[in-house]
Design a protein around this motif. Structure first.
Motif, PDB file in Angstrom:
ATOM      1  N   PHE A 165       0.796  -1.259   0.009  1.00  0.00           N
ATOM      2  CA  PHE A 165       0.172  -0.099   0.159  1.00  0.00           C
ATOM      3  C   PHE A 165       1.101   1.272   0.010  1.00  0.00           C
ATOM      4  N   ASP A 166       1.818   1.082  -0.438  1.00  0.00           N
ATOM      5  CA  ASP A 166       3.058   2.206  -0.702  1.00  0.00           C
ATOM      6  C   ASP A 166       2.976   2.658  -2.118  1.00  0.00           C
ATOM      7  N   PHE A 167       2.074   3.385  -2.531  1.00  0.00           N
ATOM      8  CA  PHE A 167       1.860   3.690  -4.079  1.00  0.00           C
ATOM      9  C   PHE A 167       2.815   4.607  -4.536  1.00  0.00           C
ATOM     10  N   THR A 168       4.009   5.145  -3.857  1.00  0.00           N
ATOM     11  CA  THR A 168       4.779   5.833  -4.408  1.00  0.00           C
ATOM     12  C   THR A 168       6.129   5.171  -5.319  1.00  0.00           C
ATOM     13  N   CYS A 169       6.061   3.994  -5.176  1.00  0.00           N
ATOM     14  CA  CYS A 169       7.332   3.229  -5.843  1.00  0.00           C
ATOM     15  C   CYS A 169       6.882   2.755  -7.205  1.00  0.00           C
ATOM     16  N   THR A 204      -8.409  -5.969  -7.750  1.00  0.00           N
ATOM     17  CA  THR A 204      -8.123  -4.721  -7.612  1.00  0.00           C
ATOM     18  C   THR A 204      -7.395  -4.219  -6.329  1.00  0.00           C
ATOM     19  N   GLN A 205      -6.737  -3.200  -6.169  1.00  0.00           N
ATOM     20  CA  GLN A 205      -5.942  -2.596  -5.061  1.00  0.00           C
ATOM     21  C   GLN A 205      -6.985  -2.469  -3.641  1.00  0.00           C
ATOM     22  N   VAL A 206      -8.149  -2.076  -4.028  1.00  0.00           N
ATOM     23  CA  VAL A 206      -9.360  -2.121  -3.262  1.00  0.00           C
ATOM     24  C   VAL A 206      -9.628  -3.700  -2.374  1.00  0.00           C
ATOM     25  N   GLU A 207      -9.721  -4.384  -3.278  1.00  0.00           N
ATOM     26  CA  GLU A 207     -10.152  -5.711  -2.798  1.00  0.00           C
ATOM     27  C   GLU A 207      -8.813  -6.362  -1.733  1.00  0.00           C
ATOM     28  N   LEU A 208      -7.770  -5.833  -2.137  1.00  0.00           N
ATOM     29  CA  LEU A 208      -6.551  -6.221  -1.513  1.00  0.00           C
ATOM     30  C   LEU A 208      -6.488  -5.546  -0.245  1.00  0.00           C
ATOM     31  N   MET A 209      -6.753  -4.205  -0.053  1.00  0.00           N
ATOM     32  CA  MET A 209      -6.813  -3.470   1.160  1.00  0.00           C
ATOM     33  C   MET A 209      -7.964  -4.158   2.113  1.00  0.00           C
ATOM     34  N   GLN A 210      -9.054  -4.617   1.614  1.00  0.00           N
ATOM     35  CA  GLN A 210     -10.046  -5.005   2.306  1.00  0.00           C
ATOM     36  C   GLN A 210      -9.521  -6.399   3.053  1.00  0.00           C
TER      37      GLN A 210
END
Length: 350
Positions: free
Chosen positions: A145-149, A170-176
């Motif tokens: 979840f570090d979107f800077t790299c 998706t990234q949202v699913e992974l976050m959940q």
């Protein structure tokens, strides 16, 4: 399984070390190790602390670490070879010889650690993960979840808390999967490699956990650690509004508080009020909760996993069908992901 003993013989202060290897009986002295994401996380921190591979970030003294291993330790390489490491100096020596094709990935449980003079036994991976969380080591959960790299190329697969392989779209699913209202998750993200990432306009294949840590070590923001709590903020960019799961990730991405804008109507949904009135669910449905999949068979069960303070919609498994109320009856709508569900609620329930 071959077992090799690595014995450190300290000759003088100025002399490095001399190691001897002996073969032991593979039956009587069989050692069973387990693959450990927490081990790779810890070894990565030790390598940075000792400036191995030029990635110095911490103190070079073992005593500055959150905990010390109690030696000897039985560790296994990715080819199955098991070694007994007899001292901290011996561990540093073998870590210096790791490569992308020959690296540690397993440890024998139980083992012991020392913290402030107290000896603690670590019996399994869950206890090891809890230990490194207490130490605030950057974990796989933090890195993704570090979107800077870089950006992860979806879909990917993970192994959830029930040891089931799940496809994440998706990234949202992974976050959940790793989020909790308090920001502390007992689920350690277990990615099925290889995966692909996009970095500086290039697509890069990451073949294993070792390569994953090496890539994150090279990220300038790898020390930017955010919790996984879902308290979304929005930032206006040249391409539109970007939603971050919390302010920490937006700040790590280079934005400031002055860049934050209202998330309405993006996140202003009324799932709780709309369920059963504006729309109905086609049960059963599955919900991701703390790394596991649970089944909800009715509204009451589903609402147990609805936490509006950190997510506008329960962490549902998609696609699914929702029946929206119309003046002439109900219309069935298939939603592919959370964003589509939010949009459908905004369009049909307000």
């Amino acid at each position: 399984m071959k077992k090799i003993k690595i014995l450190l013989l300290l000759l003088t202060v100025s002399v490095a070390g001399f190691y001897s290897c002996t073969d032991n009986d593979p039956v009587e002295n069989e050692v069973v190790t387990s693959k450990s994401i927490s081990l790779r996380t810890t070894l990565n921190e030790i390598k940075k602390a000792n400036n191995i591979n030029g990635k110095n970030e911490l103190s070079t003294q073992d005593q500055a670490f959150c905990f010390n291993f109690v030696f000897p330790l039985n560790l296994s390489y990715n080819n199955g070879t098991v070694v007994t490491v007899s001292s901290y100096e011996g561990l540093i020596a073998v870590l210096a010889s790791e490569t992308s094709t020959f690296y540690f990935e397993g440890i024998q449980f139980p083992f012991q650690v020392q913290q402030e003079g107290v000896i603690t036994t670590i019996d399994d991976e869950a206890e090891f993960f809890a230990l490194i969380l207490d130490c605030n080591f950057p974990t796989v959960n933090n890195f993704v979840f570090d979107f800077t790299c870089y950006d992860i190329v979806y879909p990917i697969s993970i192994i959830n808390a029930n040891n089931e392989t799940v496809v994440i779209e998706t990234q949202v699913e992974l976050m959940q999967y790793v989020s909790t209202p308090t920001g502390v998750s007992t689920y350690q993200l277990n990615i099925v490699f290889p995966i692909s990432i996009e970095q500086n306009g290039l697509t890069i294949v990451v073949n294993d956990l070792y390569e994953f840590f090496e890539i994150n070590n090279d990220c300038p923001s790898s020390s930017c650690i955010c919790t996984a709590d879902y308290t979304p903020v929005c930032v206006q960019t040249t391409t539109g509004i970007v939603v971050y799961s919390n302010a920490c990730f937006a700040l790590c991405d280079g934005f400031t508080q002055a860049d934050f804008v209202s998330c309405d109507p993006i996140l202003t949904t009324n799932f709780g009020n709309g369920l059963g009135s504006c729309f109905t669910m086609n049960y059963p449905v599955q919900v991701q909760h703390q790394g596991a999949l649970v089944t909800a068979n009715n509204n009451g069960e589903l609402l147990q996993y609805y936490f509006p303070s950190w997510s506008s919609i329960p962490a549902l498994v998609y696609p699914l069908t929702v029946n929206f109320s119309t003046p002439t009856g109900f219309i069935a709508v298939t939603v592919a992901d959370q964003a589509a569900f939010e949009a459908a609620i905004i369009n049909n329930c307000n």
